[in-house]
Write an enzyme that holds these catalytic residues in place. Structure first.
Site, short mmCIF file in Angstrom:
data_model
loop_
_atom_site.label_atom_id
_atom_site.label_comp_id
_atom_site.label_asym_id
_atom_site.label_seq_id
_atom_site.Cartn_x
_atom_site.Cartn_y
_atom_site.Cartn_z
N ASN A 9 -23.56 15.73 -4.40
CA ASN A 9 -24.95 15.29 -4.29
C ASN A 9 -25.70 16.36 -3.51
O ASN A 9 -25.56 16.45 -2.29
CB ASN A 9 -25.00 13.94 -3.56
CG ASN A 9 -26.43 13.51 -3.25
OD1 ASN A 9 -27.38 14.04 -3.82
ND2 ASN A 9 -26.57 12.55 -2.35
N LYS A 11 -28.80 16.60 -2.98
CA LYS A 11 -30.03 16.08 -2.35
C LYS A 11 -31.20 17.01 -2.66
O LYS A 11 -31.25 17.59 -3.74
CB LYS A 11 -29.81 15.89 -0.85
CG LYS A 11 -28.50 15.17 -0.54
CD LYS A 11 -28.39 14.71 0.87
CE LYS A 11 -27.02 14.10 1.10
NZ LYS A 11 -26.91 13.40 2.34
N HIS A 95 -28.45 5.45 -3.53
CA HIS A 95 -27.96 6.20 -2.37
C HIS A 95 -28.63 5.65 -1.11
O HIS A 95 -29.78 5.20 -1.15
CB HIS A 95 -28.29 7.69 -2.54
CG HIS A 95 -27.63 8.55 -1.51
ND1 HIS A 95 -28.16 8.72 -0.25
CD2 HIS A 95 -26.48 9.27 -1.54
CE1 HIS A 95 -27.35 9.51 0.45
NE2 HIS A 95 -26.33 9.86 -0.32
N GLU A 97 -29.99 7.00 1.30
CA GLU A 97 -31.29 7.62 1.64
C GLU A 97 -32.40 7.02 0.78
O GLU A 97 -33.54 6.88 1.24
CB GLU A 97 -31.19 9.15 1.46
CG GLU A 97 -30.38 9.77 2.59
CD GLU A 97 -29.62 11.04 2.21
OE1 GLU A 97 -29.95 11.66 1.19
OE2 GLU A 97 -28.69 11.40 2.96
N GLU A 166 -20.13 4.59 0.72
CA GLU A 166 -20.63 5.56 1.68
C GLU A 166 -21.13 4.84 2.93
O GLU A 166 -22.29 4.37 2.96
CB GLU A 166 -21.79 6.36 1.07
CG GLU A 166 -21.41 7.12 -0.17
CD GLU A 166 -22.33 8.32 -0.38
OE1 GLU A 166 -21.82 9.44 -0.38
OE2 GLU A 166 -23.55 8.12 -0.49
N GLY A 172 -23.76 12.76 6.53
CA GLY A 172 -24.46 13.87 7.16
C GLY A 172 -24.32 13.91 8.67
O GLY A 172 -25.05 14.64 9.35
N SER A 212 -19.41 12.74 5.00
CA SER A 212 -18.78 13.87 5.72
C SER A 212 -17.38 14.17 5.21
O SER A 212 -16.49 14.51 5.99
CB SER A 212 -18.78 13.61 7.23
OG SER A 212 -20.12 13.49 7.70
#
Ligand code: PEP
Length: 250
Positions: A9, A11, A95, A97, A166, A172, A212
């Protein structure tokens, strides 16, 4: 035996020209590799050039989102038909985010997933709890409802879905779930899938871990019985790191 699936991904990183360079590096680093599904998901503006760079490669192209309507007044959105025309095969949906910054809900995830499946795309549906939810004992309830509501009413198409677990606190942050923590939730997701499907479907669905994942922790995570791959953020932007994770899945 489920085939492992490693997806990058990207992003909001890499211009179209930079995407072609990175894809060329990934292709060289993975030369001769077989037996694992590999997907790269660059920004929408890169998809056309990325698709051309991936031609005749075993690596698939994915998008980072997909809208539920075929066309219409949805400024800034992209339909499944538009993605298919560019050679896109996978679409990341829900996702964290998108859930955190753009109001994505289990209901919108479900609508996007249904549209993706109808168009022949493979949805990579993301689920995962925040740190507050984990610390207050809500992990199980949050993840279960994300799976049940996000994947509602898919019928036989459920078998074509990929799920990415996730934990939001691991994305991140450099803080990875331990293999045991991740396995516990993957097993929960598979039990939940068994409750909403029949036959061998739950057992056949690929469930990725994301948060991560790096070359130095991938092998241990991927060795867990219910972890079937990885959704990779930061480490997917460096060809050697991404390739090392793919090789850890072999
Ligand atoms: C992600 O964004 O899906 C992700 C897992 O990111 P990172 O690998 O950087 O934690």
């Amino acid at each position: 035996m489920r085939t492992k699936i490693i997806a990058g991904n990207w992003k909001m990183n890499k211009t179209a020209a930079e995407a072609v360079v990175l894809i060329d590096e990934i292709k060289s680093a993975l030369d001769g590799v077989t037996g694992v599904d590999v997907v790269v998901c660059p920004p929408a503006t890169d998809l056309k050039d990325a698709g051309a760079a991936l031609k005749e490669s075993f690596i698939s192209l994915g998008s980072q989102n997909v809208h539920w309507a075929e066309s219409g007044a949805f400024t800034g959105e992209i339909s499944a038909t538009m993605l298919c025309e560019l050679g896109v095969g996978y679409a990341i949906i829900g996702h964290s985010e998108r859930r955190q910054y753009f109001g994505e809900s289990n209901e919108s995830v479900n609508k996007r997933t249904q549209a993706a499946l109808k168009a022949g795309l493979i949805p990579i549906v993301c689920v995962g709890e925040t740190l507050e939810e984990r610390d207050s004992g809500q992990m199980e309830q949050v993840v279960t409802s994300q799976v049940v509501e996000g994947l509602a009413d898919l019928g036989d198409d459920l078998s074509r879905v990929v799920i990415a677990y996730e934990p939001v606190w691991a994305i991140g942050t450099g803080r990875t779930a331990t293999p045991a923590q991740a396995q516990e939730v993957h097993a929960l997701i598979r039990r939940t899938l068994a409750g909403i499907s029949s036959g061998n479907v739950a057992n056949a669905i690929q469930i990725q871990y994301g948060g991560s994942m790096k070359p130095d922790n991938a092998a241990e995570l991927l060795a867990q019985p219910d972890i079937d791959g990885g959704l990779i953020g930061g480490a997917a932007l460096v060809a050697d790191s991404f390739a090392a994770i793919v090789k850890a899945a072999l």
